[in-house]
Design a protein around this motif. Structure first.
Motif, PDB file in Angstrom:
ATOM      1  N   SER A  65       8.065  87.751  14.915  1.00 37.84           N
ATOM      2  CA  SER A  65       6.771  88.386  15.894  1.00 37.84           C
ATOM      3  C   SER A  65       7.205  90.482  15.443  1.00 37.84           C
ATOM      4  O   SER A  65       8.200  91.011  14.895  1.00 37.84           O
ATOM      5  CB  SER A  65       7.513  88.234  17.606  1.00 37.84           C
ATOM      6  N   VAL A  66       5.083  90.410  15.398  1.00 33.60           N
ATOM      7  CA  VAL A  66       5.644  92.187  14.911  1.00 33.60           C
ATOM      8  C   VAL A  66       4.584  92.674  16.803  1.00 33.60           C
ATOM      9  O   VAL A  66       3.991  91.633  17.343  1.00 33.60           O
ATOM     10  CB  VAL A  66       4.531  92.364  13.973  1.00 33.60           C
ATOM     11  N   SER A  67       4.359  94.401  16.651  1.00 39.03           N
ATOM     12  CA  SER A  67       3.961  94.456  17.712  1.00 39.03           C
ATOM     13  C   SER A  67       2.208  93.952  17.466  1.00 39.03           C
ATOM     14  O   SER A  67       1.706  93.610  16.216  1.00 39.03           O
ATOM     15  CB  SER A  67       3.658  95.793  17.520  1.00 39.03           C
ATOM     16  N   SER A  68       1.631  93.539  18.839  1.00 43.97           N
ATOM     17  CA  SER A  68      -0.349  93.983  18.624  1.00 43.97           C
ATOM     18  C   SER A  68      -0.661  94.568  18.942  1.00 43.97           C
ATOM     19  O   SER A  68       0.489  96.519  19.020  1.00 43.97           O
ATOM     20  CB  SER A  68      -0.076  93.172  20.193  1.00 43.97           C
ATOM     21  N   LYS A 113      -4.031  95.411  20.026  1.00 44.99           N
ATOM     22  CA  LYS A 113      -4.202  96.686  21.894  1.00 44.99           C
ATOM     23  C   LYS A 113      -3.779  96.119  22.603  1.00 44.99           C
ATOM     24  O   LYS A 113      -4.224  96.151  24.004  1.00 44.99           O
ATOM     25  CB  LYS A 113      -5.299  95.739  21.978  1.00 44.99           C
ATOM     26  N   VAL A 114      -2.494  95.005  22.768  1.00 40.75           N
ATOM     27  CA  VAL A 114      -1.950  94.524  24.218  1.00 40.75           C
ATOM     28  C   VAL A 114      -0.081  94.685  24.301  1.00 40.75           C
ATOM     29  O   VAL A 114       0.087  95.116  22.634  1.00 40.75           O
ATOM     30  CB  VAL A 114      -2.043  92.796  24.131  1.00 40.75           C
ATOM     31  N   ALA A 115       0.437  94.597  25.084  1.00 38.51           N
ATOM     32  CA  ALA A 115       1.711  94.686  24.793  1.00 38.51           C
ATOM     33  C   ALA A 115       3.023  93.533  24.063  1.00 38.51           C
ATOM     34  O   ALA A 115       3.387  93.868  23.731  1.00 38.51           O
ATOM     35  CB  ALA A 115       2.644  95.351  26.401  1.00 38.51           C
ATOM     36  N   PRO A 116       2.489  92.086  24.675  1.00 39.07           N
ATOM     37  CA  PRO A 116       2.986  90.553  24.292  1.00 39.07           C
ATOM     38  C   PRO A 116       2.825  91.214  22.679  1.00 39.07           C
ATOM     39  O   PRO A 116       1.807  91.642  22.104  1.00 39.07           O
ATOM     40  CB  PRO A 116       2.120  90.005  25.058  1.00 39.07           C
ATOM     41  N   PRO A 117       3.952  90.493  22.289  1.00 39.82           N
ATOM     42  CA  PRO A 117       3.696  90.054  20.789  1.00 39.82           C
ATOM     43  C   PRO A 117       2.717  89.746  20.168  1.00 39.82           C
ATOM     44  O   PRO A 117       2.453  88.188  20.791  1.00 39.82           O
ATOM     45  CB  PRO A 117       5.604  90.680  20.012  1.00 39.82           C
ATOM     46  N   ARG A 118       2.496  89.776  18.625  1.00 41.94           N
ATOM     47  CA  ARG A 118       1.549  88.536  18.106  1.00 41.94           C
ATOM     48  C   ARG A 118       2.908  87.778  17.073  1.00 41.94           C
ATOM     49  O   ARG A 118       3.622  88.874  16.383  1.00 41.94           O
ATOM     50  CB  ARG A 118       0.409  89.053  17.341  1.00 41.94           C
ATOM     51  N   ILE A 119       2.573  87.021  16.605  1.00 40.15           N
ATOM     52  CA  ILE A 119       3.700  86.317  15.546  1.00 40.15           C
ATOM     53  C   ILE A 119       2.897  86.313  13.963  1.00 40.15           C
ATOM     54  O   ILE A 119       1.855  86.470  13.942  1.00 40.15           O
ATOM     55  CB  ILE A 119       2.770  84.631  15.600  1.00 40.15           C
ATOM     56  N   GLN A 120       3.602  87.142  13.579  1.00 38.78           N
ATOM     57  CA  GLN A 120       3.249  87.473  12.315  1.00 38.78           C
ATOM     58  C   GLN A 120       2.265  87.240  11.232  1.00 38.78           C
ATOM     59  O   GLN A 120       0.844  87.359  10.763  1.00 38.78           O
ATOM     60  CB  GLN A 120       4.351  88.575  11.112  1.00 38.78           C
ATOM     61  N   VAL A 121       2.568  85.792  10.516  1.00 44.05           N
ATOM     62  CA  VAL A 121       1.962  85.395  10.359  1.00 44.05           C
ATOM     63  C   VAL A 121       0.708  84.064  10.540  1.00 44.05           C
ATOM     64  O   VAL A 121       0.617  83.229   9.394  1.00 44.05           O
ATOM     65  CB  VAL A 121       3.568  83.634   9.635  1.00 44.05           C
ATOM     66  N   SER A 122       0.820  84.191  11.524  1.00 41.40           N
ATOM     67  CA  SER A 122      -0.579  83.512  12.094  1.00 41.40           C
ATOM     68  C   SER A 122      -1.618  83.573  11.615  1.00 41.40           C
ATOM     69  O   SER A 122      -2.326  85.241  11.808  1.00 41.40           O
ATOM     70  CB  SER A 122      -0.857  83.237  14.117  1.00 41.40           C
ATOM     71  N   PRO A 123      -3.030  82.805  11.578  1.00 41.32           N
ATOM     72  CA  PRO A 123      -3.970  83.454  10.766  1.00 41.32           C
ATOM     73  C   PRO A 123      -4.738  84.249  11.641  1.00 41.32           C
ATOM     74  O   PRO A 123      -5.838  84.386  10.900  1.00 41.32           O
ATOM     75  CB  PRO A 123      -4.615  82.317  10.568  1.00 41.32           C
TER      76      PRO A 123
END
Length: 96
Positions: free
Chosen positions: A73-76, A78-88
């Motif tokens: 996971s990496v920081s998003s 615009k929002v606080a929850p992280p995002r998954i780095q490799v997601s397209p």
């Protein structure tokens, strides 16, 4: 089973469909969205499909499914929850 549907692109809107657990209790996803009002929806390609399926396993609430699946996971933006780095594609969302 959970799913999303893109409802509109201007303004950008999507709809979530999240079933309860077999016990009738809410999934952690629902509790997290209700608590923070923010979430990230990820699109999946074949390279990460098996890991993304793993994130939907009914694990204890204190387990980080992203980490347990081997994803990062990496920081998003615009929002606080992280995002998954490799997601397209990671759609950063707020509840309206």
């Amino acid at each position: 089973m959970s799913f999303i549907s893109v409802f509109s692109h201007d303004p950008p809107l999507l709809i979530l469909g999240i079933q309860t657990r077999a016990s009738g209790n809410s999934k952690d996803t629902v509790a997290n969205i209700r608590r923070s009002g923010e979430f990230v929806v990820h699109m999946v390609d074949i390279a990460i499909a098996k890991k993304m399926i793993f994130t939907g396993i009914n694990l204890p609430s204190d387990v980080d499914e992203i980490q347990a699946s081997g994803l990062t996971s990496v920081s998003s933006v615009k929002v606080a929850p992280p995002r998954i780095q490799v997601s397209p594609c990671a759609m950063e969302c707020r509840v309206l």
